[in-house]
Design an enzyme around this catalytic site. Structure first.
Site, PDB file in Angstrom:
ATOM      1  N   ASN A   1      46.501  34.609  45.953  1.00  0.00           N
ATOM      2  CA  ASN A   1      47.419  34.739  44.822  1.00  0.00           C
ATOM      3  C   ASN A   1      47.575  33.488  43.959  1.00  0.00           C
ATOM      4  O   ASN A   1      47.868  33.598  42.779  1.00  0.00           O
ATOM      5  CB  ASN A   1      48.771  35.302  45.280  1.00  0.00           C
TER       6      ASN A   1
ATOM      7  N   GLU B   1      52.289  28.897  56.079  1.00  0.00           N
ATOM      8  CA  GLU B   1      53.108  29.282  54.914  1.00  0.00           C
ATOM      9  C   GLU B   1      52.919  30.780  54.745  1.00  0.00           C
ATOM     10  O   GLU B   1      51.876  31.228  54.272  1.00  0.00           O
ATOM     11  CB  GLU B   1      52.624  28.531  53.663  1.00  0.00           C
TER      12      GLU B   1
ATOM     13  N   CYS C   1      54.694  34.713  47.001  1.00  0.00           N
ATOM     14  CA  CYS C   1      55.387  34.758  48.293  1.00  0.00           C
ATOM     15  C   CYS C   1      56.903  34.655  48.153  1.00  0.00           C
ATOM     16  O   CYS C   1      57.627  35.132  49.016  1.00  0.00           O
ATOM     17  CB  CYS C   1      54.861  33.665  49.200  1.00  0.00           C
TER      18      CYS C   1
HETATM   19  P1  NAD Z   1      45.754  37.137  54.071  1.00  0.00           P
HETATM   20  O1  NAD Z   1      46.575  36.741  55.244  1.00  0.00           O
HETATM   21  O2  NAD Z   1      45.142  38.478  54.061  1.00  0.00           O
HETATM   22  O3  NAD Z   1      44.553  36.100  53.875  1.00  0.00           O
HETATM   23  C1  NAD Z   1      44.777  34.716  53.742  1.00  0.00           C
HETATM   24  C2  NAD Z   1      43.544  33.965  54.229  1.00  0.00           C
HETATM   25  O4  NAD Z   1      43.404  34.148  55.633  1.00  0.00           O
HETATM   26  C3  NAD Z   1      42.244  34.430  53.602  1.00  0.00           C
HETATM   27  O5  NAD Z   1      41.446  33.302  53.322  1.00  0.00           O
HETATM   28  C4  NAD Z   1      41.637  35.271  54.705  1.00  0.00           C
HETATM   29  O6  NAD Z   1      40.226  35.359  54.649  1.00  0.00           O
HETATM   30  C5  NAD Z   1      42.061  34.500  55.939  1.00  0.00           C
HETATM   31  N1  NAD Z   1      42.036  35.258  57.193  1.00  0.00           N
HETATM   32  C6  NAD Z   1      42.134  36.598  57.355  1.00  0.00           C
HETATM   33  N2  NAD Z   1      42.066  36.899  58.668  1.00  0.00           N
HETATM   34  C7  NAD Z   1      41.934  35.732  59.345  1.00  0.00           C
HETATM   35  C8  NAD Z   1      41.830  35.378  60.720  1.00  0.00           C
HETATM   36  N3  NAD Z   1      41.857  36.302  61.671  1.00  0.00           N
HETATM   37  N4  NAD Z   1      41.735  34.078  61.045  1.00  0.00           N
HETATM   38  C9  NAD Z   1      41.747  33.123  60.097  1.00  0.00           C
HETATM   39  N5  NAD Z   1      41.819  33.389  58.779  1.00  0.00           N
HETATM   40  C10 NAD Z   1      41.920  34.681  58.407  1.00  0.00           C
HETATM   41  O7  NAD Z   1      46.687  36.909  52.780  1.00  0.00           O
HETATM   42  P2  NAD Z   1      46.408  37.285  51.261  1.00  0.00           P
HETATM   43  O8  NAD Z   1      46.478  38.772  51.099  1.00  0.00           O
HETATM   44  O9  NAD Z   1      45.226  36.553  50.732  1.00  0.00           O
HETATM   45  O10 NAD Z   1      47.711  36.608  50.598  1.00  0.00           O
HETATM   46  C11 NAD Z   1      48.943  37.230  50.557  1.00  0.00           C
HETATM   47  C12 NAD Z   1      49.890  36.699  51.607  1.00  0.00           C
HETATM   48  O11 NAD Z   1      50.024  35.296  51.502  1.00  0.00           O
HETATM   49  C13 NAD Z   1      51.301  37.237  51.429  1.00  0.00           C
HETATM   50  O12 NAD Z   1      51.819  37.619  52.665  1.00  0.00           O
HETATM   51  C14 NAD Z   1      52.063  36.055  50.864  1.00  0.00           C
HETATM   52  O13 NAD Z   1      53.438  36.051  51.104  1.00  0.00           O
HETATM   53  C15 NAD Z   1      51.390  34.912  51.522  1.00  0.00           C
HETATM   54  N6  NAD Z   1      51.628  33.685  50.763  1.00  0.00           N
HETATM   55  C16 NAD Z   1      52.496  32.742  51.265  1.00  0.00           C
HETATM   56  C17 NAD Z   1      52.752  31.584  50.546  1.00  0.00           C
HETATM   57  C18 NAD Z   1      53.674  30.514  51.054  1.00  0.00           C
HETATM   58  O14 NAD Z   1      53.563  29.398  50.592  1.00  0.00           O
HETATM   59  N7  NAD Z   1      54.572  30.797  51.978  1.00  0.00           N
HETATM   60  C19 NAD Z   1      52.131  31.392  49.319  1.00  0.00           C
HETATM   61  C20 NAD Z   1      51.277  32.375  48.847  1.00  0.00           C
HETATM   62  C21 NAD Z   1      51.013  33.504  49.585  1.00  0.00           C
END
Ligand code: NAD
Length: 479
Positions: free
Chosen positions: A155, A251, A285
């Site tokens: 995002n 995060e 988020c």
């Molecule tokens: P996601 O968890 O699907 O993916 C995030 C990353 O994790 C990607 O690079 C993905 O390839 C990787 N990933 C997936 N499975 C994995 C595994 N088993 N082991 C290691 N890495 C793995 O998230 P998304 O859909 O890309 O993003 C949306 C989410 O991110 C929402 O829940 C949002 O709230 C959160 N977010 C949090 C913050 C914050 O600062 N708190 C900021 C932005 C987004």
């Protein structure tokens, strides 16, 4: 159309026998790039090189040089603002005005990191405070950790990557960088930009691949000292369980509340909460998901909020006029629409919006909701917000805290005593007074309590999390 691959030790890995995946613009399905995915061997090489380069380059690089590279990267990014903003709009479907804003924040992250690289202080311990500690001196230093595994979401593909890469470099670490496979193009351009800024080869190694193929083995790799992850709760939980002895920063998500008391400025709050709930289609988020409004101003608030929401323009993210673009893919848009339908089945009302057209979900305000509906209990991550009346301060606090999450909240009131009282009682990593939950600057501590995460970002705080304290004691008098 770009063809890109992982970058290990400065070399792009695009040999033909790799799996190929395309990135499509979520608005019009135009093919934006072809990715040659990383293999397990790429991962192994990336970690090995990062480990070697930590010892040969970063651990010995003086602070002023680390600061210079970060400063140069910031300057280069200024020149390339439009290139990066355009790519973010195409790969993520983010409206161009928000993509530009993301690049501008990223420049600031690099600048903060450049300044802080020269200011990672230690301290002297008064050893004679302990009985028998006379004639001793205690020094506390902060040391880099080694290899940081940075895993990022779709995002904010540039700025959230920099919230990991910039402090990691400022502190003297090396990085294995695994961006979201949905939005890896700006990440690829960023690694190239660091090369141009003079970062030695192999200090950041980029892996373009899936979570299962490269994310997961990065998390369990013995030579990685820390995982810095931003993403969803299920993946975060899995990382926490499998990372072993590594340091971990997580995060994660939230269902951020915003509380409006009877003395809140309705005109200001509604204008800000339109952005707060619908910017980048709510895929933020800290997006405003639950708005608790004192019953005295509930009707007036709702009316003004609906009118301002109706004025939003939906369309092509690359257009200057667009406020609301697509969601990241059709699956997500369908999921969000199902959550609306589920709430309606349970008695909720759609005040405005609720229509899906392909990947675009119209900005949606819901009323008559309750805590058993997914749109309240879970992270909605879509342009859906609920407006809920309350009678007392106590009630508003209780509703807000009734969540597995606790990232940021917004409190709107003219009464400073109430504002601070409520801020103290909200179970959040951060509370904004007279500002939306969705507002974030890059220099304040940022992170969650409960299941919103572990650890803090915000450049200074990320540097603390990306260093380890070392104590050195000296006995002065040896007689
Ligand atoms: P996601 O968890 O699907 O993916 C995030 C990353 O994790 C990607 O690079 C993905 O390839 C990787 N990933 C997936 N499975 C994995 C595994 N088993 N082991 C290691 N890495 C793995 O998230 P998304 O859909 O890309 O993003 C949306 C989410 O991110 C929402 O829940 C949002 O709230 C959160 N977010 C949090 C913050 C914050 O600062 N708190 C900021 C932005 C987004």
């Amino acid at each position: 159309m770009m063809k890109i691959g992982s970058i290990v030790n400065g070399q792009e890995r695009i040999e033909d026998n790799r799996e190929i995946v395309a990135v499509h613009n979520p608005f019009d399905n135009e093919k934006v790039a072809e990715l040659k995915l990383a293999t397990k061997k790429d991962l192994e090489d990336a970690v090995t090189i990062s480990f070697e380069k930590f010892h040969s380059e970063m651990k010995v690089m003086p602070a002023h040089q680390r600061a210079d590279i970060l400063r140069k990267a910031a300057d280069l990014l200024i020149d390339k603002t439009e290139d990066f903003a355009t790519i973010i709009s195409k790969e993520a479907g983010k409206p161009i005005k928000y993509s530009r804003g993301e690049v501008e924040r990223s420049i600031q992250v690099l600048r903060f990191a450049s300044e802080l690289a020269k200011n990672i202080p230690g301290e002297i311990i008064p050893m004679d405070a302990a009985i028998g500690g006379e004639h001793r001196m205690g020094i506390v230093k902060r040391e880099p950790l080694g290899v940081v595994g940075a895993i990022t979401p779709f995002n904010f593909p540039l700025n959230l990557s920099l919230h990991k890469l910039a402090p990691a470099l400022a502190a003297g670490n090396t990085v294995v960088f695994k961006p979201a496979e949905k939005t890896p193009i700006s990440a690829y351009m960023l690694v190239k930009l660091f090369q141009e800024a003079g970062l030695p080869e192999g200090v950041i190694n980029l892996l373009i691949g899936t979570g299962e193929e490269v994310g997961s083995p990065l998390v369990t790799h013995d030579k990685v000292a820390k995982i810095s992850f931003t993403g969803s709760l299920p993946v975060g939980k899995n990382i926490r369980e499998t990372a072993g002895f590594k340091k971990v920063t997580l995060e994660l998500g939230s269902n951020s509340p915003n509380l409006l008391f009877e003395d809140a400025n309705i005109d200001y709050a509604t204008t800000e909460l339109v952005k707060g709930a619908f910017a980048f289609s709510g895929q933020v988020c800290i997006s405003a998901q639950r708005i608790y409004v004192h019953r005295e101003i509930y009707a007036a608030f709702l009316e003004a909020y609906i009118q301002k929401t109706k004025a939003l323009r939906m369309g092509d993210p690359i257009s200057e006029e667009t406020d609301i673009g697509p969601m990241i893919n059709e699956e997500e848009a369908k999921r969000a629409k199902e959550w609306i339908d589920d709430a309606v089945d349970k008695g909720a009302r759609i005040a405005v919006g609720g229509e899906r057209n392909g990947t675009i979900l119209s900005p949606t305000i819901m009323t008559d909701v309750d805590e058993n509906m997914k749109i309240i209990a879970e992270e909605v991550f879509a342009p859906i917000v609920s407006v809920i009346p309350f009678n007392t301060e106590e009630e508003a606090i209780q509703y807000s805290n009734d969540s597995i999450y606790g990232l940021q909240a917004g409190v709107f009131t003219k009464d400073i005593n109430r504002a601070l009282r409520v801020a103290d009682r909200l179970e959040m990593g951060g509370v904004w007074i007279n500002e939306i939950s969705t507002y974030r600057q890059d220099n304040h501590p940022y992170g969650g309590v409960k299941q919103s995460g572990v650890g803090r970002e915000g450049v200074k705080y990320a540097i603390e999390d990306m260093t380890e304290i070392k104590f050195i004691g000296i006995k002065i008098d040896q007689n």
